[in-house]
Scaffold this motif. Sequence first.
Motif, PDB file in Angstrom:
ATOM      1  N   GLN A  79       0.838  -1.197   0.000  1.00 34.63           N
ATOM      2  CA  GLN A  79       0.000   0.000   0.000  1.00 34.63           C
ATOM      3  C   GLN A  79       0.874   1.248   0.000  1.00 34.63           C
ATOM      4  O   GLN A  79       1.825   1.353   0.752  1.00 34.63           O
ATOM      5  CB  GLN A  79      -0.913  -0.005   1.217  1.00 34.63           C
ATOM      6  N   GLY A  80       0.535   2.178  -0.877  1.00 34.74           N
ATOM      7  CA  GLY A  80       1.272   3.428  -0.940  1.00 34.74           C
ATOM      8  C   GLY A  80       2.435   3.425  -1.906  1.00 34.74           C
ATOM      9  O   GLY A  80       3.196   4.390  -1.973  1.00 34.74           O
ATOM     10  N   ILE A  81       2.596   2.342  -2.666  1.00 29.16           N
ATOM     11  CA  ILE A  81       3.706   2.285  -3.627  1.00 29.16           C
ATOM     12  C   ILE A  81       3.193   1.705  -4.935  1.00 29.16           C
ATOM     13  O   ILE A  81       2.283   0.876  -4.949  1.00 29.16           O
ATOM     14  CB  ILE A  81       4.879   1.429  -3.080  1.00 29.16           C
ATOM     15  N   ASN A  82       3.751   2.187  -6.039  1.00 28.58           N
ATOM     16  CA  ASN A  82       3.541   1.508  -7.318  1.00 28.58           C
ATOM     17  C   ASN A  82       4.892   1.392  -7.989  1.00 28.58           C
ATOM     18  O   ASN A  82       5.781   2.210  -7.774  1.00 28.58           O
ATOM     19  CB  ASN A  82       2.491   2.222  -8.197  1.00 28.58           C
ATOM     20  N   GLN A 110      -2.707  -5.037 -10.635  1.00 20.93           N
ATOM     21  CA  GLN A 110      -2.194  -5.504  -9.353  1.00 20.93           C
ATOM     22  C   GLN A 110      -1.791  -6.956  -9.502  1.00 20.93           C
ATOM     23  O   GLN A 110      -2.475  -7.739 -10.165  1.00 20.93           O
ATOM     24  CB  GLN A 110      -3.261  -5.391  -8.264  1.00 20.93           C
ATOM     25  N   TYR A 155       0.355  -5.830  -5.052  1.00 25.54           N
ATOM     26  CA  TYR A 155       1.320  -4.822  -5.471  1.00 25.54           C
ATOM     27  C   TYR A 155       0.837  -4.178  -6.770  1.00 25.54           C
ATOM     28  O   TYR A 155       0.384  -4.863  -7.679  1.00 25.54           O
ATOM     29  CB  TYR A 155       2.713  -5.428  -5.680  1.00 25.54           C
TER      30      TYR A 155
END
Length: 129
Positions: free
Chosen positions: A69-72, A118, A123
């Motif tokens: 969560q909070g990253i790509n 995802q 992710y």
Amino acid sequence: MNFNKMIPELSVFDIDQTIEFYKSLGFELIYERPEDRFAFLSFEGSQFMFEQLHSDGWNTGEMRYPLGQGINFSITTDEIDCLYARCKEAQVAFYRDLMITTYRVDQINVEQKEFLIQDPNGYLLRFTN
């Protein structure tokens, strides 16, 4: 093989499912340590390490879906249209469909074709040209 100076190592729920998912996108399994539930994969110069979750891992918090969560992860490909078609054919759920996005880089606008999906662990992967 040359190793990138930064290689993300991602904790995953099921290493076998993760390997198969990434291979279906065109990633190459470079090596694995089955006894450690570990794999190293590469895609057009992008590199990832994956390790199945276990009790003595390096995780600093609760590990639940969706991981990351909070990253790509922005992954460049020369074959964005082919990869998008491959994902559609495999019925991968899209987080964002293929689109052209404009980003300002200093004083220049740069257009990129991109889509987001995802992986089975949650992710977020952003494929772009």
